[in-house]
Design an enzyme around this catalytic site. Structure first.
Site, PDB file in Angstrom:
ATOM      1  N   GLU A   1      30.053  12.233 -43.741  1.00  0.00           N
ATOM      2  CA  GLU A   1      28.649  12.635 -43.719  1.00  0.00           C
ATOM      3  C   GLU A   1      27.747  11.465 -43.406  1.00  0.00           C
ATOM      4  OE1 GLU A   1      26.745  15.548 -46.368  1.00  0.00           O
ATOM      5  OE2 GLU A   1      28.502  15.067 -47.570  1.00  0.00           O
TER       6      GLU A   1
ATOM      7  N   GLY B   1      33.547  22.496 -55.148  1.00  0.00           N
ATOM      8  CA  GLY B   1      34.432  23.651 -55.305  1.00  0.00           C
ATOM      9  C   GLY B   1      33.624  24.818 -55.862  1.00  0.00           C
TER      10      GLY B   1
ATOM     11  N   MET C   1      31.707  16.053 -58.540  1.00  0.00           N
ATOM     12  CA  MET C   1      32.010  14.877 -59.343  1.00  0.00           C
ATOM     13  C   MET C   1      30.863  13.868 -59.483  1.00  0.00           C
ATOM     14  SD  MET C   1      35.955  14.417 -57.986  1.00  0.00           S
ATOM     15  CE  MET C   1      36.397  13.169 -59.162  1.00  0.00           C
ATOM     16  N   GLU C   2      29.670  14.194 -58.998  1.00  0.00           N
ATOM     17  CA  GLU C   2      28.592  13.191 -59.009  1.00  0.00           C
ATOM     18  C   GLU C   2      27.229  13.686 -59.519  1.00  0.00           C
ATOM     19  OE1 GLU C   2      30.201  13.951 -56.020  1.00  0.00           O
ATOM     20  OE2 GLU C   2      31.695  12.352 -56.128  1.00  0.00           O
TER      21      GLU C   2
ATOM     22  N   ASP D   1      36.019  24.450 -51.100  1.00  0.00           N
ATOM     23  CA  ASP D   1      37.245  25.005 -51.697  1.00  0.00           C
ATOM     24  C   ASP D   1      36.846  25.860 -52.883  1.00  0.00           C
ATOM     25  OD1 ASP D   1      37.049  21.824 -52.654  1.00  0.00           O
ATOM     26  OD2 ASP D   1      37.272  23.189 -54.255  1.00  0.00           O
TER      27      ASP D   1
HETATM   28  N1  SAH Z   1      40.581  13.729 -50.670  1.00  0.00           N
HETATM   29  C1  SAH Z   1      39.293  13.191 -50.859  1.00  0.00           C
HETATM   30  C2  SAH Z   1      38.980  13.229 -52.308  1.00  0.00           C
HETATM   31  C3  SAH Z   1      37.697  13.803 -52.518  1.00  0.00           C
HETATM   32  S1  SAH Z   1      37.338  14.037 -54.203  1.00  0.00           S
HETATM   33  C4  SAH Z   1      39.253  11.762 -50.345  1.00  0.00           C
HETATM   34  O1  SAH Z   1      40.294  11.199 -50.194  1.00  0.00           O
HETATM   35  O2  SAH Z   1      38.174  11.255 -50.052  1.00  0.00           O
HETATM   36  C5  SAH Z   1      36.296  15.367 -54.049  1.00  0.00           C
HETATM   37  C6  SAH Z   1      34.893  15.105 -53.625  1.00  0.00           C
HETATM   38  O3  SAH Z   1      34.331  16.339 -53.226  1.00  0.00           O
HETATM   39  C7  SAH Z   1      34.023  14.600 -54.749  1.00  0.00           C
HETATM   40  O4  SAH Z   1      33.033  13.737 -54.235  1.00  0.00           O
HETATM   41  C8  SAH Z   1      33.443  15.886 -55.354  1.00  0.00           C
HETATM   42  O5  SAH Z   1      32.060  15.754 -55.643  1.00  0.00           O
HETATM   43  C9  SAH Z   1      33.634  16.957 -54.284  1.00  0.00           C
HETATM   44  N2  SAH Z   1      34.465  18.125 -54.626  1.00  0.00           N
HETATM   45  C10 SAH Z   1      34.822  19.072 -53.720  1.00  0.00           C
HETATM   46  N3  SAH Z   1      35.613  19.999 -54.265  1.00  0.00           N
HETATM   47  C11 SAH Z   1      35.791  19.654 -55.561  1.00  0.00           C
HETATM   48  C12 SAH Z   1      36.555  20.219 -56.638  1.00  0.00           C
HETATM   49  N4  SAH Z   1      37.291  21.306 -56.470  1.00  0.00           N
HETATM   50  N5  SAH Z   1      36.531  19.576 -57.830  1.00  0.00           N
HETATM   51  C13 SAH Z   1      35.796  18.447 -57.994  1.00  0.00           C
HETATM   52  N6  SAH Z   1      35.068  17.866 -57.011  1.00  0.00           N
HETATM   53  C14 SAH Z   1      35.062  18.455 -55.792  1.00  0.00           C
END
Ligand code: SAH
Length: 258
Positions: free
Chosen positions: A18, A84, A198-199, A222
């Site tokens: 992004e 999510g 997560m933020e 997701d």
């Molecule tokens: N595979 C990714 C990991 C992303 S962690 C990487 O390697 O960069 C997930 C990120 O997307 C976090 O910033 C969170 O805010 C968001 N997110 C999306 N789906 C989520 C879910 N099911 N649970 C928690 N955070 C999720």
């Protein structure tokens, strides 16, 4: 005469994909390093902005928000990213505008009720109503023409039909929620939560501490279930990052006309 000083808008995202799109459209960005991060100062649609990658999780987000306020003097913060979907009918490709945030992993019980942030007296942190209203208008305009922004190939690939905008509670915590069991447990604990990420709750708390308006738009990547990890990066690149760019661009344009 020099133009009067205008405080910049802080734009945060948790994903590289992004931020790199934002940087492509900022004509004059300058990199400033602080707190181990790159902050990009410049303009977009004629507005002064500071764009930054928060990185993932509540602590990283809180540090980033604090630096945006203390060091860069932003007068509001807008977060875009993915989340999510956990509420019924909150599907991949939809967008959630947060009205409130809660930390789903905060639990100092029995000293304080579950989810309450100790010594704040509450568990939910509201986003800014006026800022959110402007972003909602921009998000609706983009979703009404979603094909023009993501293209028919990505729409077919991710089964997007008529993506919707939802407004409500978003839960944040330091876990990628990727099992159906955990997602169900979250729904039970917080029945009105629409999405999990997560933020956001960390940024909301910092902004409440400083009295800085905050709003957040999250594209649903997701359903926080056993399939949550599938095609995650591809979705961000093909869909979510394009939504964010179009929504923020429409919002900033709208502000110019206000
Ligand atoms: N595979 C990714 C990991 C992303 S962690 C990487 O390697 O960069 C997930 C990120 O997307 C976090 O910033 C969170 O805010 C968001 N997110 C999306 N789906 C989520 C879910 N099911 N649970 C928690 N955070 C999720």
């Amino acid at each position: 005469m020099t133009a009067p000083f205008k405080a910049p808008i802080g734009l945060m995202s948790a994903m590289h994909e992004e931020l790199s799109l934002f940087l492509q459209v900022m004509p004059d960005e300058q990199r400033v390093r602080a707190g181990g991060r790159d902050f990009w100062q410049g303009h977009w649609q004629g507005q002064p902005v500071v764009a930054v990658l928060s990185r993932i999780g509540k602590v990283a987000a809180a540090t980033t928000a604090t630096a945006l306020i203390e060091r860069f003097g932003v007068d509001r913060i807008v977060f875009t990213g993915v989340a999510g979907g956990i509420g019924p009918g909150v599907n991949v490709g939809d967008v959630v505008l947060a009205s409130h945030f809660v930390q789903h992993d905060m639990d100092a019980s029995p000293l304080f009720p579950r989810h309450e942030v100790p010594l704040y007296g509450h568990s939910r942190f509201a986003t800014d109503v006026a800022l959110s209203a402007g972003l909602a208008r921009a998000a609706q305009a983009v979703l009404a023409q979603v094909g023009a922004h993501v293209g028919s190939v990505a729409m077919a690939e991710f089964g997007l039909h008529t993506p919707r905008l939802h407004t409500g509670l978003v839960a944040s915590g330091d876990r990628f929620v990727a099992t159906t069991n955990e997602s169900r447990a979250l729904q039970q604990a917080l029945p009105d939560a629409l999405a999990v990420e997560m933020e956001g709750a960390a940024v909301a708390q910092v902004c409440a501490d400083y009295g800085v308006p905050f709003a957040a738009l999250r594209t649903i990547s997701d359903r926080a279930d056993d399939d949550a990890h599938a095609d995650f990066s591809r979705f961000i690149q093909a869909v979510a990052s394009r939504y964010s760019l179009a929504m923020l661009s429409a919002w900033l344009k709208q502000k110019q006309e206000d």
